[in-house]
Design an enzyme around this catalytic site. Sequence first.
Site, PDB file in Angstrom:
ATOM      1  N   ASP A  31     -52.394 -42.720-107.394  1.00 26.00           N
ATOM      2  CA  ASP A  31     -53.491 -42.963-106.341  1.00 26.00           C
ATOM      3  C   ASP A  31     -52.733 -42.698-105.013  1.00 26.00           C
ATOM      4  OD1 ASP A  31     -56.051 -43.487-105.149  1.00 26.00           O
ATOM      5  OD2 ASP A  31     -55.089 -45.455-104.519  1.00 26.00           O
ATOM      6  N   SER A  32     -53.793 -42.206-103.983  1.00 25.60           N
ATOM      7  CA  SER A  32     -53.131 -41.806-102.791  1.00 25.60           C
ATOM      8  C   SER A  32     -52.237 -43.371-102.023  1.00 25.60           C
ATOM      9  CB  SER A  32     -54.226 -41.514-101.810  1.00 25.60           C
ATOM     10  OG  SER A  32     -55.054 -42.743-101.424  1.00 25.60           O
ATOM     11  N   CYS A  94     -57.820 -42.138-108.597  1.00 26.58           N
ATOM     12  CA  CYS A  94     -58.145 -41.603-107.247  1.00 26.58           C
ATOM     13  C   CYS A  94     -59.287 -40.939-107.106  1.00 26.58           C
ATOM     14  CB  CYS A  94     -57.019 -41.220-106.440  1.00 26.58           C
ATOM     15  SG  CYS A  94     -57.304 -40.552-104.588  1.00 26.58           S
ATOM     16  N   GLU A 179     -56.409 -50.703 -96.725  1.00 26.50           N
ATOM     17  CA  GLU A 179     -54.840 -50.109 -96.651  1.00 26.50           C
ATOM     18  C   GLU A 179     -54.189 -51.262 -95.583  1.00 26.50           C
ATOM     19  OE1 GLU A 179     -52.708 -48.078 -98.174  1.00 26.50           O
ATOM     20  OE2 GLU A 179     -54.012 -47.794 -99.811  1.00 26.50           O
ATOM     21  N   CYS A 213     -64.561 -45.071-105.321  1.00 26.09           N
ATOM     22  CA  CYS A 213     -63.386 -44.937-104.757  1.00 26.09           C
ATOM     23  C   CYS A 213     -62.717 -46.256-105.156  1.00 26.09           C
ATOM     24  CB  CYS A 213     -63.358 -45.144-103.109  1.00 26.09           C
ATOM     25  SG  CYS A 213     -61.735 -45.277-102.378  1.00 26.09           S
ATOM     26  N   HIS A 215     -60.299 -47.863-104.009  1.00 23.06           N
ATOM     27  CA  HIS A 215     -59.827 -49.040-103.197  1.00 23.06           C
ATOM     28  C   HIS A 215     -61.206 -49.863-103.070  1.00 23.06           C
ATOM     29  CE1 HIS A 215     -56.899 -46.259-101.739  1.00 23.06           C
ATOM     30  NE2 HIS A 215     -56.322 -47.576-100.885  1.00 23.06           N
TER      31      HIS A 215
HETATM   32  N1  DGL Z   1     -58.472 -44.626-103.962  1.00 24.05           N
HETATM   33  C1  DGL Z   1     -58.641 -43.193-103.404  1.00 24.05           C
HETATM   34  C2  DGL Z   1     -59.962 -42.624-103.972  1.00 24.05           C
HETATM   35  O1  DGL Z   1     -60.420 -43.192-104.988  1.00 24.05           O
HETATM   36  C3  DGL Z   1     -58.746 -43.449-101.830  1.00 24.05           C
HETATM   37  C4  DGL Z   1     -58.672 -42.095-100.951  1.00 24.05           C
HETATM   38  C5  DGL Z   1     -58.187 -42.126 -99.719  1.00 24.05           C
HETATM   39  O2  DGL Z   1     -56.795 -42.175 -99.719  1.00 24.05           O
HETATM   40  O3  DGL Z   1     -58.705 -42.015 -98.981  1.00 24.05           O
HETATM   41  O4  DGL Z   1     -60.707 -41.864-103.436  1.00 24.05           O
END
Ligand code: DGL
Length: 295
Positions: A31-32, A94, A179, A213, A215
Amino acid sequence: MKKEENIETNTNLVPLQRQGVVSYGSIGIFDSGYGGLTILEKIHTALPYYDYIYLGDNARTPYGTRSFDVVYKYTLECVTKLFEMGCELVILACNTASAKALRSIQQVDLPLMYPNRRVLGVIRPTVEAVGELTKTKHIGLLATSGTVQSNSYPLEIQKLYNDIFITSEACPMWVPLIENNEHNSQGADYFVQKNILNLLATDPKIDTIMLGCTHYPLLERKIKTFLPKDICLVSQGEIVAKSLTDYLIRHPEMDVRCSKNGTIRYLTTESVEKFSASASVFLSTDIVAEHIDLG
Ligand code: DGL
């Protein structure tokens, strides 16, 4: 010793096919940032005996507001690193990376780099599951700007269910709030309510909302406080875990190459201390992270 060397020395997952032995390795989860931990947690609950390497590109998060080319480049670098560490299978946990990079990696890069390894995303399994839940055939999507702009969810929905209507709402503030551990603050209330009201005003027939997403599960309780009770809110963790379980059953040739010692390693491109502290918010357990340099 450099940190990166440290990682190589610590792992037993150096690709074994280079030594003429059948290769086996961990399942990579990418993931990012921290969001993919919500997926890892559910996958680990469903498949506890496998080995996992989680990679969060925290130094370059968020991806959601970045261009196609940049998300593709960053994702490919991270996936390549996981493959170099011996992963046989990588899950893009992600949505933004799944929307903007998965297809190119599967069709262009993988056949050249590692033809026997696999990269899977999270959008297809989510769409498959959610199509079965809606009665009004009106679905809402909450996601990053990048995922919304990619149009990936409507395109996947169309392939499987041509009678379902999807309305998307980009929530560019949600990932930065999470975050920065601000998702329980009043500031978060403002942005969550605003995006939910926008979505429901655009299509009042919505009966099912996808959290597109990884997150967003951290905001699930807050989101529910702004939703009518009869709307079904769907997050991806269990859906992706079930889909991976099915995949491994359907692909015994891959399953046999996934090592099974029940280990999890956590890698971050950012500070180890910050990752370890923040990850506990996502996982409700303490972990120790390792730093990794890409390239
Ligand atoms: N968890 C990422 C997703 O599902 C977040 C993306 C981001 O870094 O903005 O899209």
